[in-house]
Design an enzyme around this catalytic site. Sequence first.
Site, PDB file in Angstrom:
ATOM      1  N   ASP A 108      32.127 -13.090 -15.087  1.00 47.09           N
ATOM      2  CA  ASP A 108      31.647 -13.417 -16.335  1.00 47.09           C
ATOM      3  C   ASP A 108      32.983 -12.718 -17.452  1.00 47.09           C
ATOM      4  O   ASP A 108      32.884 -11.506 -17.630  1.00 47.09           O
ATOM      5  CB  ASP A 108      30.337 -12.927 -16.666  1.00 47.09           C
ATOM      6  CG  ASP A 108      29.927 -13.335 -18.175  1.00 47.09           C
ATOM      7  OD1 ASP A 108      30.649 -14.057 -18.889  1.00 47.09           O
ATOM      8  OD2 ASP A 108      28.660 -13.250 -18.512  1.00 47.09           O
TER       9      ASP A 108
ATOM     10  N   TYR B 187      15.878 -15.336 -16.428  1.00 45.96           N
ATOM     11  CA  TYR B 187      17.218 -14.552 -16.736  1.00 45.96           C
ATOM     12  C   TYR B 187      17.536 -14.819 -18.081  1.00 45.96           C
ATOM     13  O   TYR B 187      17.722 -13.748 -18.573  1.00 45.96           O
ATOM     14  CB  TYR B 187      18.100 -15.569 -15.923  1.00 45.96           C
ATOM     15  CG  TYR B 187      19.740 -15.260 -16.340  1.00 45.96           C
ATOM     16  CD1 TYR B 187      20.199 -14.044 -15.777  1.00 45.96           C
ATOM     17  CD2 TYR B 187      20.455 -16.180 -17.163  1.00 45.96           C
ATOM     18  CE1 TYR B 187      21.682 -13.845 -16.064  1.00 45.96           C
ATOM     19  CE2 TYR B 187      21.587 -15.857 -17.480  1.00 45.96           C
ATOM     20  CZ  TYR B 187      22.226 -14.632 -16.858  1.00 45.96           C
ATOM     21  OH  TYR B 187      23.634 -14.270 -17.256  1.00 45.96           O
TER      22      TYR B 187
END
Length: 125
Positions: free
Chosen positions: A39, A15
């Site tokens: 986020d 990631y």
Amino acid sequence: MVASNADITSTVQRYLDLVAGGTSTEIVALYAPEATLEDPVGSEVLRGREAIGAFYAGLDGLAMTTRLVTLRTCAGHAAFHFEVVTDTGDMKYRMAPLEVMTFDDDGLITSMRAFWSDEDLVVEA
């Protein structure tokens, strides 16, 4: 069977590598089809690969580096602190968020929550 800590560690590193130098399509492939993303924490929760892909599309083409600071994994979860630097040529934007992820049995991300605020962003000339 819950994803192993080794598999989760590998996915987290992948990631971070993809955030730094991959594409939004590659990042989204790490997520389960019905995953959620928040986020930063407190913002709208995005659901599903299409919405998550639209979020990460904003990173496509940016010059970024990432560095893992610390990672803890257990029972299908990961909590990690990392640094991300975006270089626009004239300025660098540095942030060190904390992220918490959950994983399915296949090692795909089922949820991601990023802990940071505007005060955490450092701008360097």
